[in-house]
Design an enzyme around this catalytic site. Sequence first.
Site, short mmCIF file in Angstrom:
data_model
loop_
_atom_site.label_atom_id
_atom_site.label_comp_id
_atom_site.label_asym_id
_atom_site.label_seq_id
_atom_site.Cartn_x
_atom_site.Cartn_y
_atom_site.Cartn_z
CG HIS A 272 121.06 48.45 8.82
ND1 HIS A 272 121.77 49.60 8.94
CD2 HIS A 272 121.31 47.96 7.59
CE1 HIS A 272 122.42 49.81 7.81
NE2 HIS A 272 122.16 48.83 6.98
CG ASP A 323 120.96 41.60 2.36
OD1 ASP A 323 121.05 41.77 1.14
OD2 ASP A 323 121.82 41.97 3.17
N1 CMC Z 1 119.01 38.32 14.51
C1 CMC Z 1 118.96 38.22 15.84
N2 CMC Z 1 119.46 39.17 16.68
C2 CMC Z 1 120.00 40.24 16.10
C3 CMC Z 1 120.08 40.41 14.72
C4 CMC Z 1 119.55 39.39 13.91
N3 CMC Z 1 119.59 39.47 12.59
N4 CMC Z 1 120.67 41.59 14.43
C5 CMC Z 1 120.98 42.14 15.60
N5 CMC Z 1 120.58 41.33 16.62
C6 CMC Z 1 120.74 41.57 18.03
C7 CMC Z 1 122.10 41.06 18.48
O1 CMC Z 1 122.05 39.74 18.89
C8 CMC Z 1 122.40 42.01 19.60
O2 CMC Z 1 121.64 41.64 20.70
P1 CMC Z 1 122.26 41.67 22.19
O3 CMC Z 1 122.55 43.14 22.43
O4 CMC Z 1 121.20 41.08 23.03
O5 CMC Z 1 123.51 40.85 22.12
C9 CMC Z 1 121.83 43.35 19.11
O6 CMC Z 1 120.77 42.98 18.24
C10 CMC Z 1 122.84 44.21 18.37
O7 CMC Z 1 123.42 43.42 17.32
P2 CMC Z 1 124.86 43.62 16.72
O8 CMC Z 1 125.22 42.44 15.89
O9 CMC Z 1 125.82 44.01 17.81
O10 CMC Z 1 124.63 44.89 15.81
P3 CMC Z 1 125.60 45.40 14.68
O11 CMC Z 1 125.22 46.80 14.46
O12 CMC Z 1 127.01 45.08 15.00
O13 CMC Z 1 125.22 44.46 13.45
C11 CMC Z 1 124.19 43.54 11.60
C12 CMC Z 1 124.39 44.82 12.41
C13 CMC Z 1 123.51 43.89 10.29
C14 CMC Z 1 125.55 42.91 11.30
C15 CMC Z 1 123.35 42.55 12.40
O14 CMC Z 1 122.06 43.09 12.60
C16 CMC Z 1 123.27 41.19 11.75
O15 CMC Z 1 124.16 40.35 11.94
N6 CMC Z 1 122.20 40.92 10.96
C17 CMC Z 1 122.09 39.69 10.20
C18 CMC Z 1 122.92 39.76 8.94
C19 CMC Z 1 122.30 40.67 7.91
O16 CMC Z 1 121.10 40.62 7.65
N7 CMC Z 1 123.13 41.49 7.28
C20 CMC Z 1 122.70 42.41 6.23
C21 CMC Z 1 122.82 43.83 6.68
S1 CMC Z 1 121.96 45.00 5.64
C22 CMC Z 1 122.62 44.85 4.07
C23 CMC Z 1 124.05 45.16 3.98
O17 CMC Z 1 124.56 46.11 4.54
O18 CMC Z 1 124.72 44.45 3.25
#
Ligand code: CMC
Length: 387
Positions: A272, A323
Amino acid sequence: MTKKAVDTIDTDKYPHVNKGLDGIVAFSSSKSAIDGDKGELIYAGYNIDTLAENSTFEEVAFLLWFDRLPTRKELDELNDQLVAERHLPDTVVNYLKNTSKDAEPMSVLRTATSMLGDFDEEAEINEPEANFRKSIRMTAKMPAIIAGFQRARDGKEVLAPLKEGSTAYDFLYMLNGERPGEKAEKVMDICLIIHAEHGMNASTFVSRAVCSTQSDIYSAITGAIGSLKGPLHGGANAAVMNMLLQLDDDADVEAYIKEQLAERKKIMGFGHRVYRTIDPRAKHLQKMAKELAEETDMMTLYNWSEQIQSVMKNEKGIDPNVDFFSATVYYSMGIKTDLFTCIFAMSRVTGWTAHFLEQAGNNRLIRPRQLYTGKKNLPWVPIEERS
Ligand code: CMC
């Protein structure tokens, strides 16, 4: 001093792009607060745990719209208004029956919600009272759209909404063709409560951005539905279920997740932008997921979920978000995977509309800047001479 072009950034004042608007405070709002370190979520003053334990979805809707809990009389009035607004215009019902059975349900919800505006005499009246009435209408009608499309694509009769009962009760009735038990209604009601509002997430930002142009509230909610659909936002719940369903009965879940991580793939339902610990909504969903899995003989699914949770914690230090366990909850209730995000939307419409009303009351056009990275002052080349 020369005047700067509209989109040219003063790089001293705006030294860099905040990718994903990370850390940017774009609005003030009294609707919700998130403490990402503590894992705390508050709706207009009330902790989500308190609301999940004590309130109803309709009470939460009132709370988000008015920043206070309703009296008994006010809640009764709101319930009556929601019931009175449940029915869909015939054209929308016909659309649900006649659109492609292969259409993506969130796309159908987006189109049908947009259509609702065509049949609302107040659609273009941008006054607070009219916008509130339209908020009630959309909240009341979305369950009928989702259930109606599901039944139509299954070749079943599209049921008219009930003239009584909670939103959760009526939705399950329209979906399944039979009145739900107390437990199913309660579980659905809690799901609706905990999905209703969540700070400045992408879809809420869309709702406010559309509002800021003085466009209408149907346009804002239609846009917000489109934004929620994406797998990085609300679409993650369906993606979680698809991941679980493609595992074989004897799957080595730990090895599978490690493999995905090694390939730098995201595990849906984890991580998140704001939480640095478990999402408080996930705790409620996990409890319900376990209870339902026990009752419906789906413990394999639940056990896999726990294994994934533990591998993600050990390997990446990342916790589940809303989720992850909502997927197992809905699946155990017999709900089709591609409807999960629609259920998220039929709850979040309260948050989106609450933000729209708040933005409209204190508006300024949303108009950020961009950092131009292209070339400048290129000479014109006639088309025949271009390579
Ligand atoms: N699985 C594996 N690695 C992850 C995940 C994940 N679900 N989430 C974050 N990371 C890692 C990512 O690879 C990165 O690592 P590194 O720095 O080594 O490259 C680090 O954590 C930061 O991730 P980010 O994608 O830059 O973080 P963000 O704040 O831009 O993204 C997020 C937040 C929710 C989009 C992301 O955690 C994600 O893609 N999660 C999976 C999709 C998901 O479950 N979405 C629902 C979000 S909650 C409900 C809603 O708001 O609708």
